[in-house]
Scaffold this motif. Structure first.
Motif, PDB file in Angstrom:
ATOM      1  N   SER A  65       0.829  -1.201   0.000  1.00  0.00           N
ATOM      2  CA  SER A  65       0.000   0.000   0.000  1.00  0.00           C
ATOM      3  C   SER A  65       0.864   1.251   0.000  1.00  0.00           C
ATOM      4  O   SER A  65       1.963   1.258   0.557  1.00  0.00           O
ATOM      5  CB  SER A  65      -0.937   0.019   1.215  1.00  0.00           C
ATOM      6  OG  SER A  65      -0.190   0.130   2.420  1.00  0.00           O
TER       7      SER A  65
ATOM      8  N   VAL B 233      -0.128   4.995   0.991  1.00  0.00           N
ATOM      9  CA  VAL B 233      -1.171   5.887   1.493  1.00  0.00           C
ATOM     10  C   VAL B 233      -0.641   7.315   1.453  1.00  0.00           C
ATOM     11  O   VAL B 233       0.289   7.670   2.188  1.00  0.00           O
ATOM     12  CB  VAL B 233      -1.596   5.498   2.923  1.00  0.00           C
ATOM     13  CG1 VAL B 233      -2.652   6.464   3.443  1.00  0.00           C
ATOM     14  CG2 VAL B 233      -2.121   4.065   2.940  1.00  0.00           C
TER      15      VAL B 233
ATOM     16  N   GLU C 177      -5.092   8.446   1.603  1.00  0.00           N
ATOM     17  CA  GLU C 177      -5.733   7.683   0.525  1.00  0.00           C
ATOM     18  C   GLU C 177      -4.730   6.716  -0.093  1.00  0.00           C
ATOM     19  O   GLU C 177      -3.615   7.104  -0.457  1.00  0.00           O
ATOM     20  CB  GLU C 177      -6.255   8.656  -0.543  1.00  0.00           C
ATOM     21  CG  GLU C 177      -7.047   8.006  -1.642  1.00  0.00           C
ATOM     22  CD  GLU C 177      -7.636   9.030  -2.608  1.00  0.00           C
ATOM     23  OE1 GLU C 177      -8.392   8.628  -3.506  1.00  0.00           O
ATOM     24  OE2 GLU C 177      -7.332  10.233  -2.454  1.00  0.00           O
ATOM     25  N   ASP C 178      -5.127   5.444  -0.207  1.00  0.00           N
ATOM     26  CA  ASP C 178      -4.253   4.425  -0.784  1.00  0.00           C
ATOM     27  C   ASP C 178      -4.275   4.554  -2.306  1.00  0.00           C
ATOM     28  O   ASP C 178      -5.311   4.360  -2.944  1.00  0.00           O
ATOM     29  CB  ASP C 178      -4.712   3.029  -0.366  1.00  0.00           C
ATOM     30  CG  ASP C 178      -3.692   1.944  -0.724  1.00  0.00           C
ATOM     31  OD1 ASP C 178      -2.715   2.246  -1.439  1.00  0.00           O
ATOM     32  OD2 ASP C 178      -3.882   0.791  -0.287  1.00  0.00           O
TER      33      ASP C 178
ATOM     34  N   ALA D 134      -1.937   2.913  -4.306  1.00  0.00           N
ATOM     35  CA  ALA D 134      -1.069   1.879  -4.874  1.00  0.00           C
ATOM     36  C   ALA D 134      -1.657   1.211  -6.107  1.00  0.00           C
ATOM     37  O   ALA D 134      -0.931   0.880  -7.048  1.00  0.00           O
ATOM     38  CB  ALA D 134      -0.741   0.827  -3.810  1.00  0.00           C
TER      39      ALA D 134
END
Length: 344
Positions: free
Chosen positions: A73, A75, A79-80, A82
């Motif tokens: 991930s 962040v 907010e992720d 990836a």
């Protein structure tokens, strides 16, 4: 710096398929980045260092989402990002910008500087009137220490340092929160390197930027970083505040890297006992256990069998090494203690 990190990377892995044969079948996987985790706070510079091929540039491209990570991930501002699609990433790219190693290769040779800087805003739908765009170009040039007249020049009319200033100005055009600088001074003369490094520090203080600074040169990275991360063969092996790191790195690989930095004092120790021997193993078939054990001067039996985790050792330091212990006072042992650790 705020308590909540601006960027939080957890367990990032990036594998590249190696194909061959008649039907281009997958024959192997190259583990460019293999389980890396770190945070960057608002207004902080994290310097990432390591030998060529260790995965630091691939990691930078994953953070900027030029590569999609295989796992893990990323962040950013809670907010992720990836595994977001390219369409979903487009509005987020305003807040994460890159400064590339070779400014000549990253600037359009057919366009004038003013057009290059205006295009950055237009692509994101942020362009205003012609006068507003001209004013913004002049403002950006002023940020990087160039006169307004440079807006009418082409990249080939500029020196290497001036081109890199344009690259930085383009990155600033969208008012980003995070700058990913991938070897931004390695192609420049030493005197110009210092100017660019000072410029980045000034811009960070003035604009409140966070910076992920990639370099293979610990002498360069020292001047801009709040913390230092050391990568080896796709792994993060040490993470420490810059001052503590340069006073005494704990991982044997970090010690060897720092010992390779030229010393201005002719009476200083040469640290010849810390020199790294052998070649870096292939990321297609990395060694078992600790990936550095095949070149480590103090490797013990456990190092070839068990992969060390990146563990906290006080004072904001994290080290992935079985032979680094914590003293009775709660702090990590020094570099000398690591070198003389008895083999198992």
């Amino acid at each position: 710096m705020s308590a909540q990190p601006l960027l939080s990377v957890r367990g990032i892995r990036k594998l590249f398929a190696i194909r061959g044969g008649l039907f281009r079948r997958v024959k192997a996987e190259l583990r460019a980045v293999d389980g890396v985790s770190f945070d960057i706070a608002a207004g902080e510079t994290l310097g990432l260092v390591g030998e060529s091929g260790c995965g630091k540039s691939t990691l930078a491209r994953c953070v900027a989402r030029l590569h999609e990570p295989t796992d893990g991930s990323i962040v950013f501002e809670g907010e992720d990002i990836a595994h977001k699609s390219m369409r979903e990433m487009r509005p987020l790219r305003r807040r994460i910008q890159l400064v590339f190693q070779d400014p000549m290769a990253s600037l359009n040779p057919r366009k004038r500087v003013g057009s290059i800087l205006r295009d950055a805003s237009r692509i994101q739908g942020l362009g205003g009137s012609r006068q507003e765009e001209r004013d913004r170009v002049v403002e950006l040039l002023d940020h990087v220490g160039l006169a307004a007249a440079y807006a009418d020049r082409h990249p080939h009319e500029l020196s290497g340092g001036q081109r890199q200033r344009i690259g930085i100005a383009r990155a600033l055009a969208l008012n980003p929160r995070l700058i990913v600088a991938d070897e931004p001074v390695s192609a420049l003369d030493v005197s110009v390197q210092a100017q660019i490094l000072n410029l980045l520090k000034e811009l960070q203080e003035k604009l409140g930027l966070s910076i992920l600074f990639i370099s293979h040169d610990l002498g360069v990275i020292r001047h801009v970083s709040d913390r230092i991360g050391v990568m080896y063969l796709g792994k993060l092996v040490e993470l420490a505040p810059a001052e503590a790191f340069y006073q005494g790195p704990l991982h044997p690989y970090s010690q060897a890297l720092l010992a390779a930095v030229p010393m201005p004092d002719p009476d200083a120790a040469t640290h010849a006992d810390k020199a790294i021997e052998g070649d870096i193993p292939s990321p297609i078939n990395p060694p078992s256990g600790c990936r550095f054990h095949t070149r480590c001067p103090i490797a013990a039996d456990i190092c070839s069998r068990v992969e060390p985790a990146l563990e906290h050792h006080g004072e904001g330091r994290q080290v992935a090494c079985h032979l680094v212990t914590t003293s009775t006072t709660g702090g990590p042992t020094g570099a000398q203690a690591v070198r003389t650790f008895s083999r198992e």
